[in-house]
Structure formats: C-alpha cells, structure tokens
Design an enzyme around this catalytic site. Structure first.
Site, mmCIF file in Angstrom:
data_model
loop_
_atom_site.group_PDB
_atom_site.id
_atom_site.type_symbol
_atom_site.label_atom_id
_atom_site.label_comp_id
_atom_site.label_asym_id
_atom_site.label_seq_id
_atom_site.Cartn_x
_atom_site.Cartn_y
_atom_site.Cartn_z
ATOM 1 N N ASP A 236 40.590 30.982 44.899
ATOM 2 C CA ASP A 236 39.254 30.973 44.313
ATOM 3 C C ASP A 236 39.304 30.377 42.904
ATOM 4 O O ASP A 236 40.342 30.436 42.228
ATOM 5 C CB ASP A 236 38.700 32.393 44.235
ATOM 6 C CG ASP A 236 38.406 32.975 45.608
ATOM 7 O OD1 ASP A 236 38.117 32.195 46.535
ATOM 8 O OD2 ASP A 236 38.476 34.214 45.751
ATOM 9 N N TYR B 8 50.605 38.478 45.203
ATOM 10 C CA TYR B 8 49.610 38.352 44.145
ATOM 11 C C TYR B 8 49.787 39.461 43.110
ATOM 12 O O TYR B 8 50.247 40.563 43.434
ATOM 13 C CB TYR B 8 48.186 38.486 44.705
ATOM 14 C CG TYR B 8 47.780 37.464 45.724
ATOM 15 C CD1 TYR B 8 47.106 36.302 45.344
ATOM 16 C CD2 TYR B 8 48.045 37.655 47.080
ATOM 17 C CE1 TYR B 8 46.702 35.364 46.290
ATOM 18 C CE2 TYR B 8 47.653 36.720 48.035
ATOM 19 C CZ TYR B 8 46.988 35.584 47.629
ATOM 20 O OH TYR B 8 46.600 34.654 48.572
ATOM 21 N N ASP C 281 34.106 40.056 43.163
ATOM 22 C CA ASP C 281 34.869 39.670 41.984
ATOM 23 C C ASP C 281 33.905 39.399 40.834
ATOM 24 O O ASP C 281 32.696 39.662 40.949
ATOM 25 C CB ASP C 281 35.783 38.467 42.265
ATOM 26 C CG ASP C 281 35.019 37.181 42.601
ATOM 27 O OD1 ASP C 281 33.780 37.132 42.405
ATOM 28 O OD2 ASP C 281 35.665 36.224 43.066
ATOM 29 N N ARG D 278 40.080 40.171 47.200
ATOM 30 C CA ARG D 278 38.778 40.671 46.744
ATOM 31 C C ARG D 278 38.303 41.818 47.617
ATOM 32 O O ARG D 278 37.718 42.796 47.126
ATOM 33 C CB ARG D 278 37.742 39.540 46.779
ATOM 34 C CG ARG D 278 37.894 38.534 45.670
ATOM 35 C CD ARG D 278 36.788 37.507 45.727
ATOM 36 N NE ARG D 278 36.977 36.513 46.767
ATOM 37 C CZ ARG D 278 35.986 35.915 47.428
ATOM 38 N NH1 ARG D 278 34.728 36.253 47.190
ATOM 39 N NH2 ARG D 278 36.247 34.995 48.321
#
Length: 238
Positions: free
Chosen positions: A57, A85, A99, A191
């Site tokens: 993203d 991540y 988000d 997310r």
C-alpha cells in the site's frame, strides 16, 4: 531454485531481479513505472517489461521485489513466498480502510487494555484463519478493484478468504498504540489483522505504520533505495 538479486553490471537483456525499499507515499506501480522508464531510457528502447511480486500500500514502506525483462516470467515463483512485516496499530478507533489512509469513523474506550490482553488476543489469529479483506483493497470483483467501488460509496459484500499467520507478536504498548511483528503466508492483509485485533479486545483498531521486512529469503536490508538504484543504472549507454 529462486533467482538471486541482481547486482551491477545489470543484465537487462537476460533479465534481473531487483529488491527495492519502497518509499512511503509511492504505490507499487509508481515504482514499477519509474524503473521501467529508467531502463527504457538507458537502453534506448520503447518497450520493456517490469513487474512486481506483491503489492505494498502507498502508506507502507519496505521490500518490493521487481523482475525485469525475461525474468518477469519468474514473478509467480516470488508471489507465493511467505512475508514478514513490522508496524504499529492504533487502538481506540477504526477507519473504513483499516489504516490511516481514510478518516476515523468510530472511536472506542481503551482504558481496559494492557499488553497481556492484547497478546492473548493476538494468539487467537495464529495458524490457518478466515480473514475478511478490507473493502479498500485491490481485489477485483466483476473486473473492478474494490477500492474504486468503495470510494464511490457503494456497499460491497466481501467474501472471507483463508490465510495463514505464523507469528503475531506485540510489544511497546503505550495505552493507545502497539507495535507488532507478523510472519504470514500469501494473501494476508495486515490491515485486516489490525482491525480484527481491535475488534477482539473491544477497542477498535487500525494500522498507522507498516514495513515489509522480508519476502521468503530476501531481506529489506539487502534492498536498494530507489534513487540509488536509478543512479546506479545511469544514463543511456553510449
């Protein structure tokens, strides 16, 4: 055998794999287009293939794997690799996109939260789970990305999908934010994990920072900064 990341001199004709540390605010396609433009200019040609092996993203930073030239045929080898991540979740509020890219739509109390409670809830998302992707996502329904329909205010029924989460560790809880490390399989939306964690502890939650640190054996520490790579490619060959 997986391809090795390419170092100079770059074999553009044969094909190459580039690891790039995606800057914040750039889409994955922005990076693809910038690299394609630079290589075309360097080679003095009009067409050249460049593709990435997993979208990040715009808000996110970190490892983006790009195959160029003939190696674009190897993208499928990379797309299915596990990913890692790190990031930060804000608790006490939700957003439509899960988000910080959209405005807060609802707030919740957080006085009851502590790190131990959050860690117990996170443990419930380990293994094979059913996850509902965000409506603000690139998943296509009837040939159109969901985020385009969401931005038009359309009501969208999103189907859950099976994903795998191997690690979901939380740390540095401030009372409102918590840091995390996630290791997961293909197709996992971080997310959605942030949103689902907030829902599980009755406080709401959304992602405010995300960085992809690894894709399979490839690490972000070995990645190029985009501007450094463009400079290394150089001007048109004489």
């Amino acid at each position: 055998m997986l391809p090795a990341a390419t170092t100079p001199p770059f074999p553009f004709v044969e094909g190459a794999l580039f690891l790039i540390d995606k800057p914040q605010g750039w889409t994955s396609f922005d990076v693809v287009n910038k690299l394609r433009w630079k290589i075309r200019k360097h080679l003095g040609i009009k067409k050249y293939k460049v593709g990435h092996a997993g979208t990040l993203d715009p808000m996110a930073t970190g490892l983006l794997s790009l195959c160029v030239g003939k190696w674009t045929k190897r993208l499928q080898e990379l797309e299915g690799l596990d990913k890692e991540y790190t990031g930060t979740i804000r608790l006490g509020a939700t957003t439509p996109s899960y988000d910080a890219e959209t405005e807060i739509d609802e707030t919740y109390p957080t006085d009851h939260l502590d790190l131990a409670l959050l860690q117990r809830a996170a443990a419930g998302f380990l293994g094979e789970i059913e996850q509902l992707p965000p409506v603000y996502s690139a998943i296509k329904v009837d040939g159109q990305p969901l985020y385009k329909r969401a931005r038009r205010g359309e009501k969208i029924a999103v189907k859950p999908r099976s994903v795998r989460v191997d690690r979901f560790e939380l740390s540095n809880f401030t009372g409102e934010t918590v840091d995390f490390t996630v290791s997961c399989g293909k197709g996992t939306y971080i997310r959605s994990l942030a949103f689902d964690l907030g829902e599980a502890v009755g406080s709401g939650g959304h992602l405010i920072a995300l960085r992809r640190t690894a894709v399979g054996p490839y690490r972000v520490e070995d990645a190029w900064q985009l501007e450094e790579l463009l400079e290394a490619i150089g001007d048109p060959a004489s």
